[in-house]
Design a protein around this motif. Structure first.
Motif, PDB file in Angstrom:
ATOM      1  N   ARG A   4       0.835  -1.205   0.000  1.00  0.00           N
ATOM      2  CA  ARG A   4       0.000   0.000   0.000  1.00  0.00           C
ATOM      3  C   ARG A   4       0.868   1.253   0.000  1.00  0.00           C
ATOM      4  NH1 ARG A   4      -4.267  -0.086   4.579  1.00  0.00           N
ATOM      5  NH2 ARG A   4      -2.325  -0.717   5.486  1.00  0.00           N
ATOM      6  N   PHE A   5       1.972   1.201   0.748  1.00  0.00           N
ATOM      7  CA  PHE A   5       2.903   2.325   0.788  1.00  0.00           C
ATOM      8  C   PHE A   5       3.495   2.568  -0.599  1.00  0.00           C
ATOM      9  CE2 PHE A   5       7.081   4.231   1.375  1.00  0.00           C
ATOM     10  CZ  PHE A   5       6.765   5.326   2.169  1.00  0.00           C
ATOM     11  N   GLN A   6       3.934   1.507  -1.258  1.00  0.00           N
ATOM     12  CA  GLN A   6       4.534   1.645  -2.583  1.00  0.00           C
ATOM     13  C   GLN A   6       3.517   2.156  -3.603  1.00  0.00           C
ATOM     14  OE1 GLN A   6       6.326  -2.405  -2.443  1.00  0.00           O
ATOM     15  NE2 GLN A   6       8.155  -1.369  -3.241  1.00  0.00           N
ATOM     16  N   THR A   7       2.283   1.740  -3.467  1.00  0.00           N
ATOM     17  CA  THR A   7       1.227   2.211  -4.359  1.00  0.00           C
ATOM     18  C   THR A   7       1.007   3.717  -4.190  1.00  0.00           C
ATOM     19  OG1 THR A   7       0.150   0.056  -4.268  1.00  0.00           O
ATOM     20  CG2 THR A   7      -1.189   1.899  -5.033  1.00  0.00           C
ATOM     21  N   ALA A   8       1.192   4.225  -2.981  1.00  0.00           N
ATOM     22  CA  ALA A   8       1.005   5.657  -2.718  1.00  0.00           C
ATOM     23  C   ALA A   8       2.145   6.508  -3.263  1.00  0.00           C
ATOM     24  CB  ALA A   8       0.857   5.898  -1.214  1.00  0.00           C
ATOM     25  N   LEU A   9       3.313   5.895  -3.494  1.00  0.00           N
ATOM     26  CA  LEU A   9       4.457   6.646  -4.016  1.00  0.00           C
ATOM     27  C   LEU A   9       4.209   7.054  -5.465  1.00  0.00           C
ATOM     28  CD1 LEU A   9       7.612   4.738  -2.723  1.00  0.00           C
ATOM     29  CD2 LEU A   9       6.996   7.104  -2.240  1.00  0.00           C
ATOM     30  N   PRO A  10       4.363   8.330  -5.766  1.00  0.00           N
ATOM     31  CA  PRO A  10       4.206   8.753  -7.165  1.00  0.00           C
ATOM     32  C   PRO A  10       5.304   8.150  -8.037  1.00  0.00           C
ATOM     33  CG  PRO A  10       4.169  10.646  -5.671  1.00  0.00           C
ATOM     34  CD  PRO A  10       4.584   9.452  -4.869  1.00  0.00           C
ATOM     35  N   GLU A  11       4.980   7.903  -9.281  1.00  0.00           N
ATOM     36  CA  GLU A  11       5.967   7.400 -10.244  1.00  0.00           C
ATOM     37  C   GLU A  11       7.125   8.395 -10.314  1.00  0.00           C
ATOM     38  OE1 GLU A  11       7.305   4.333 -12.057  1.00  0.00           O
ATOM     39  OE2 GLU A  11       5.229   4.323 -11.384  1.00  0.00           O
ATOM     40  N   GLY A  12       8.331   7.878 -10.386  1.00  0.00           N
ATOM     41  CA  GLY A  12       9.506   8.745 -10.439  1.00  0.00           C
ATOM     42  C   GLY A  12       9.969   9.212  -9.078  1.00  0.00           C
ATOM     43  N   SER A  13       9.414   8.630  -8.017  1.00  0.00           N
ATOM     44  CA  SER A  13       9.796   9.011  -6.654  1.00  0.00           C
ATOM     45  C   SER A  13      10.570   7.886  -5.981  1.00  0.00           C
ATOM     46  CB  SER A  13       8.555   9.300  -5.802  1.00  0.00           C
ATOM     47  OG  SER A  13       7.866  10.414  -6.277  1.00  0.00           O
ATOM     48  N   ILE A  14      11.377   8.271  -5.025  1.00  0.00           N
ATOM     49  CA  ILE A  14      12.040   7.300  -4.163  1.00  0.00           C
ATOM     50  C   ILE A  14      11.906   7.801  -2.741  1.00  0.00           C
ATOM     51  CG2 ILE A  14      14.326   8.346  -4.443  1.00  0.00           C
ATOM     52  CD1 ILE A  14      15.421   5.382  -4.274  1.00  0.00           C
ATOM     53  N   PHE A  15      11.617   6.893  -1.831  1.00  0.00           N
ATOM     54  CA  PHE A  15      11.472   7.222  -0.416  1.00  0.00           C
ATOM     55  C   PHE A  15      12.706   6.710   0.313  1.00  0.00           C
ATOM     56  CE2 PHE A  15      10.121   7.040   3.913  1.00  0.00           C
ATOM     57  CZ  PHE A  15       9.208   8.082   4.043  1.00  0.00           C
ATOM     58  N   LEU A  16      13.412   7.604   0.999  1.00  0.00           N
ATOM     59  CA  LEU A  16      14.579   7.225   1.801  1.00  0.00           C
ATOM     60  C   LEU A  16      14.215   7.320   3.270  1.00  0.00           C
ATOM     61  CD1 LEU A  16      17.425   9.296   0.096  1.00  0.00           C
ATOM     62  CD2 LEU A  16      16.663   6.988  -0.436  1.00  0.00           C
ATOM     63  N   GLU A  17      14.222   6.206   3.938  1.00  0.00           N
ATOM     64  CA  GLU A  17      13.983   6.179   5.390  1.00  0.00           C
ATOM     65  C   GLU A  17      15.313   5.839   6.037  1.00  0.00           C
ATOM     66  OE1 GLU A  17      11.647   6.144   8.981  1.00  0.00           O
ATOM     67  OE2 GLU A  17      10.612   6.041   7.066  1.00  0.00           O
ATOM     68  N   TYR A  18      15.912   6.839   6.672  1.00  0.00           N
ATOM     69  CA  TYR A  18      17.192   6.617   7.342  1.00  0.00           C
ATOM     70  C   TYR A  18      16.962   5.982   8.706  1.00  0.00           C
ATOM     71  CZ  TYR A  18      19.669   9.391   3.858  1.00  0.00           C
ATOM     72  OH  TYR A  18      20.227   9.848   2.686  1.00  0.00           O
ATOM     73  N   ALA A  19      17.957   5.233   9.150  1.00  0.00           N
ATOM     74  CA  ALA A  19      17.884   4.578  10.446  1.00  0.00           C
ATOM     75  C   ALA A  19      19.298   4.432  10.996  1.00  0.00           C
ATOM     76  CB  ALA A  19      17.231   3.203  10.311  1.00  0.00           C
ATOM     77  N   ALA A  20      19.400   4.343  12.303  1.00  0.00           N
ATOM     78  CA  ALA A  20      20.698   4.133  12.950  1.00  0.00           C
ATOM     79  C   ALA A  20      20.699   2.760  13.597  1.00  0.00           C
ATOM     80  CB  ALA A  20      20.958   5.215  13.992  1.00  0.00           C
ATOM     81  N   PHE A  21      21.747   1.979  13.318  1.00  0.00           N
ATOM     82  CA  PHE A  21      21.917   0.644  13.882  1.00  0.00           C
ATOM     83  C   PHE A  21      23.334   0.529  14.417  1.00  0.00           C
ATOM     84  CE2 PHE A  21      18.945   0.125  10.329  1.00  0.00           C
ATOM     85  CZ  PHE A  21      17.865  -0.454  10.968  1.00  0.00           C
ATOM     86  N   ARG A  22      23.442   0.326  15.725  1.00  0.00           N
ATOM     87  CA  ARG A  22      24.755   0.118  16.356  1.00  0.00           C
ATOM     88  C   ARG A  22      25.784   1.162  15.937  1.00  0.00           C
ATOM     89  NH1 ARG A  22      24.137  -6.088  15.336  1.00  0.00           N
ATOM     90  NH2 ARG A  22      23.003  -6.627  17.218  1.00  0.00           N
ATOM     91  N   GLY A  23      25.368   2.426  15.962  1.00  0.00           N
ATOM     92  CA  GLY A  23      26.290   3.511  15.668  1.00  0.00           C
ATOM     93  C   GLY A  23      26.526   3.775  14.197  1.00  0.00           C
TER      94      GLY A  23
END
Length: 182
Positions: A4-23
């Motif tokens: 559902r999330f990917q369907t909501a993304l407009p064509e030509g878009s990329i979603f970057l979700e940053y995260a921190a793992f062990r520094g």
């Protein structure tokens, strides 16, 4: 759901979700058809150090424009150096995946202080090459995106021109043409 999330993304878009793992800073890259995780983009303490140095340069502006004008060139170079280092850590390793599309960025932790649109690749700022959207999280972006089915027709646009940004009024006038009421 991811689908559902990917369907909501407009064509030509990329979603970057940053995260921190062990520094280490990593990022989830989500497009309408794919998802990928890139780990170990940069050590978190390195990013914190760069942000401190960037903040130091920006804080020099608190002295007022007349006091810094004679140092503006050096200040700009030092600021770009920090913006470039952040670009090299957070964007360059995934630059090929991002392309020249719309990039929606959800920072994590200390990355909320990164001025992503202003990151500098050595030639241009990130915002000059692509549309940059900031979101607090994937869930928040999805909730807002599902409600934005129509283009807004009103806006409040403000400008305060001075010697350094004398064309800002012209820019605001051009932007105002995008709205029926502004």
């Amino acid at each position: 759901s991811l689908e559902r999330f990917q369907t909501a993304l407009p064509e030509g878009s990329i979603f970057l979700e940053y995260a921190a793992f062990r520094g280490q800073i990593g990022a989830f890259l989500v497009t309408p058809r794919d998802i990928k995780f890139v780990g170990k983009l940069a050590p978190e303490n390195e990013v914190i150090d760069r942000l401190g140095k960037l903040r130091f340069q920006i804080d020099a502006l608190r002295n007022g424009s007349s006091g810094i004008r004679r140092h503006l060139y050096e200040l700009t170079l030092r600021t770009r150096r920090q913006l470039s280092a952040l670009y090299d850590s957070l964007i360059r390793p995934i630059e090929a995946d991002i392309g020249l599309s719309r990039v929606i960025i959800a920072p994590h932790g200390v990355l909320h202080y990164v001025p992503f649109p202003a990151l500098f690749d050595g030639m241009s700022y990130l915002i000059e090459d692509r549309e940059v959207v900031l979101a607090p999280s994937a869930g928040a972006w999805q909730a807002v995106a599902s409600r934005l089915s129509r283009k807004p027709n009103t806006a409040v646009l403000l400008s305060v021109p001075d010697d350094q940004i004398s064309a800002v009024t012209d820019e605001v006038d051009e932007i105002s043409k995008l709205f029926s009421e502004s």
